[in-house]
Write a protein that holds these residues in place. Structure first.
Motif: not given
Length: 135
Positions: A63-90
């Motif tokens: 999803x585009x980060x601009x379209x992700x709206x955290x629950x406003x009642x829980x004081x949430x925020x959005x961040x992008x998480x980087x994943x190196x799937x090759x490294x994790x798979x090894x």
């Protein structure tokens, strides 16, 4: 394969953060600090995505980060998480890899007569050689 997915971080009343991935159903984790929550988020998302890959499923569209709206009642925020799937798979992957090897014909004959599972024997021998405990 490097991937980036948005995650929603929600502060917990007891301290720490709960992390939810809107694009990865059921992928939820938490950490006692923001740094730990970020680490746990990378691990949780990597595991979730690796399971999908190992089961030959299509990875969810990001999803585009601009379209992700955290629950406003829980004081949430959005961040992008980087994943190196090759490294994790090894480190954590269970996908089988085919290996070709040679053994003496007489040993092969005796092993086959005794219904030896060659793959299991090799796995056990490698774990023993590398001092890796069974999980």
């Amino acid at each position: 394969m490097k991937l980036i997915y948005p995650a929603c971080f929600y502060p917990s009343e007891e301290g720490g953060f709960t992390v939810v991935f809107p694009d990865l159903p059921g992928c939820v984790t938490e950490g006692d600090t923001l740094a730990e929550a970020m680490e746990m988020a990378i691990d949780a998302a990597s595991g979730w995505l690796l399971d999908e890959v190992e089961e030959n499923k299509q990875l969810p569209k990001v999803s585009d980060i601009k379209n992700i709206i955290p629950d406003e009642y829980e004081n949430g925020f959005v961040s992008l998480i980087g994943i190196d799937l090759d490294e994790y798979s090894q480190k954590h992957g269970n996908k089988a890899v085919k290996k070709t090897l040679t053994i003496p014909a007489w040993l092969n004959t005796i092993a086959e007569e005794n219904n030896v599972n060659f793959s299991q024997v090799l796995q056990n021998a490698l774990k023993d050689q590398l001092n890796i405990a069974d999980n």
